[in-house]
Scaffold this motif. Structure first.
Motif, PDB file in Angstrom:
ATOM      1  N   LYS A   1       1.498  -1.241  -0.332  1.00  0.00           N
ATOM      2  CA  LYS A   1       0.391  -0.588  -0.294  1.00  0.00           C
ATOM      3  C   LYS A   1       0.805   0.849   0.092  1.00  0.00           C
ATOM      4  O   LYS A   1       0.886   2.435  -0.647  1.00  0.00           O
ATOM      5  CB  LYS A   1      -0.520  -0.050   1.583  1.00  0.00           C
ATOM      6  CG  LYS A   1      -2.329  -0.517   0.744  1.00  0.00           C
ATOM      7  CD  LYS A   1      -3.821  -0.107   1.311  1.00  0.00           C
ATOM      8  CE  LYS A   1      -3.315  -0.406   2.886  1.00  0.00           C
ATOM      9  NZ  LYS A   1      -4.105  -0.283   4.214  1.00  0.00           N
TER      10      LYS A   1
ATOM     11  N   ARG B   1       5.725   4.095  -7.289  1.00  0.00           N
ATOM     12  CA  ARG B   1       4.329   2.857  -7.716  1.00  0.00           C
ATOM     13  C   ARG B   1       3.989   2.598  -8.487  1.00  0.00           C
ATOM     14  O   ARG B   1       3.503   1.323  -9.049  1.00  0.00           O
ATOM     15  CB  ARG B   1       2.282   4.598  -7.829  1.00  0.00           C
ATOM     16  CG  ARG B   1       2.467   5.263  -8.130  1.00  0.00           C
ATOM     17  CD  ARG B   1       1.199   5.515  -8.721  1.00  0.00           C
ATOM     18  NE  ARG B   1       0.417   6.487  -7.942  1.00  0.00           N
ATOM     19  CZ  ARG B   1       0.697   8.013  -7.871  1.00  0.00           C
ATOM     20  NH1 ARG B   1       1.106   8.430  -8.921  1.00  0.00           N
ATOM     21  NH2 ARG B   1      -0.497   8.186  -6.765  1.00  0.00           N
TER      22      ARG B   1
ATOM     23  N   GLU C   1       1.105   3.765  -2.949  1.00  0.00           N
ATOM     24  CA  GLU C   1       0.697   5.545  -2.638  1.00  0.00           C
ATOM     25  C   GLU C   1       1.676   6.392  -2.818  1.00  0.00           C
ATOM     26  O   GLU C   1       1.287   7.675  -2.874  1.00  0.00           O
ATOM     27  CB  GLU C   1       0.377   5.643  -0.772  1.00  0.00           C
ATOM     28  CG  GLU C   1      -1.147   4.816  -0.692  1.00  0.00           C
ATOM     29  CD  GLU C   1      -1.270   5.092   0.899  1.00  0.00           C
ATOM     30  OE1 GLU C   1      -0.347   5.203   1.491  1.00  0.00           O
ATOM     31  OE2 GLU C   1      -1.709   3.839   1.359  1.00  0.00           O
TER      32      GLU C   1
END
Lengths: 154, 212
Positions: free
Chosen positions: B98, B107, B102
């Motif tokens: 995650k 990413r 983020e």
């Protein structure tokens, strides 16, 4: 004559491994480890197994201390240690050790103290059997290297 | 140099389009020392550069995502793939996934999750969060080979898109270069057509370096 020494030792190694696979002590993941060993990493299996022994013995000692404590109640911690043992045993192909750890873990999930004590005994037994077998294997391989070395002087 | 000749741009080596260097740099995250040793070897034997760390926190530190002014600018550390165990104390592999997704900087890095447990909801959760793939432990050579091929294929496609956009930018640059800058002195008029002013070169440079 020296050639026979190498061949005989290789036969002993093969026989030992076959027996261990047959007994379910080792599984195909051990073969995978052997495939990862080559000239660029000639002692890979030996190295990983030794790391596994160090880690496992720490965990087993810790488990024994926890369970021997008369006021023991931390089943969660037992579970965490066992997760590690299950994982690392699986990663090196130590099938029987892995399986008895899973059984031990089930007892800990039921907060079953006598079950845990039994579970620990079984794991310790299987672990020591595996360790002895691995030592025998490494000794045979060492001897074979030496025999091959004498046959092909550099 | 005559008008219309292409000016050769020197693309700095190291840290540019990874398709030109065949070695992937993989960051492997696992709290188990045995598993770290195995995954490192699996990746090395598959011709990858490997960095192993023992926790999600260390992984973020390595990437420079932990809040401290970290190594985020260093091209040498460019990571092409992150492989992480799911069950770890502290930050789980899912938490790490995650955080990476983020981040605007990281990413795009593919993340692969490893787990010894075949729990479908867990797998789905990770894939939904953007994981590239999910490997069941114990990890095998065939798994690593498959992941590597997947990543290399994706990188090759990215570079194809990139090189299309490079060609377009180069064309723009040539257009910029052929129209003389208003600030050039009149007696240098003819040479201003051949050699763009340093100001124009700089802006084209900036366009190029933003692609790297």
């Amino acid at each position: 004559m020296l050639g026979l020494g190498v061949d005989r030792l290789q036969a002993d190694i093969n026989r030992l491994l076959t027996s261990l696979f047959h007994q379910g002590v080792l599984d195909e993941q051990f073969l995978q480890l052997q495939q990862l060993q080559d000239e660029t990493s000639p002692t890979f299996v030996y190295d990983v197994i030794n790391i596994y022994f160090d880690e496992s013995e720490k965990l087993l000692r810790s488990l024994r201390l926890l369970l021997m404590d008369r006021e023991f109640s931390d089943y969660k911690k037992i579970g965490l240690h066992l997760n590690q043992l299950v994982g690392s045993s699986s990663s090196i192909g130590a099938r029987r050790v892995r399986n008895v750890c899973v059984a031990f873990r089930s007892a800990s999930e039921l907060n079953n103290r006598p079950g845990c004590l039994r579970g620990l005994e079984v794991v310790e037994h299987e672990y020591h059997y595996l360790k002895n077998m691995m030592h025998e294997l490494f000794q045979l391989e060492q001897q074979r290297l030496l025999a091959a070395g004498v046959r092909y002087p550099m | 140099m005559a008008v219309g000749d292409v000016m050769r741009m020197e693309i700095p080596s190291g840290g540019d389009m990874s398709v030109t260097s065949p070695e992937l740099h993989v960051l492997a995250v696992d709290d188990s020392i045995v598993d770290r040793k195995v995954i490192e070897r699996l990746l090395r034997i598959s011709a990858c550069k490997v960095t192993t760390v023992e926790s999600g926190a260390r992984a973020l530190q390595y990437l420079g995502l932990d809040g401290d002014k970290g190594a985020s600018g260093l091209k040498d550390l460019k990571v092409n793939l992150i492989v992480t165990d799911y069950s770890m104390p502290g930050l789980t592999g899912y938490d790490l996934l995650k955080k990476i997704k983020e981040s605007s900087v990281f990413r795009e890095i593919p993340v692969v999750i490893m787990s010894s447990e075949n729990i479908l909801p867990r797998i789905e959760q990770c894939l939904r969060e953007g994981a590239e793939d999910f490997l069941l432990k114990p990890v095998k050579l065939a798994d690593v080979k498959r992941i590597k091929e997947l990543i290399m294929r994706n990188e090759a496609e990215d570079c194809k898109t990139l090189s299309h956009s490079n060609k377009r930018k180069l064309a723009e640059y040539i257009d910029d270069a052929s129209s003389p800058s208003p600030s050039s002195s009149t007696h240098d008029d003819s040479s201003a057509k051949d050699f763009p002013s340093s100001k124009q070169m700089k802006s084209a440079d900036e366009k190029f370096s933003s692609l790297l």
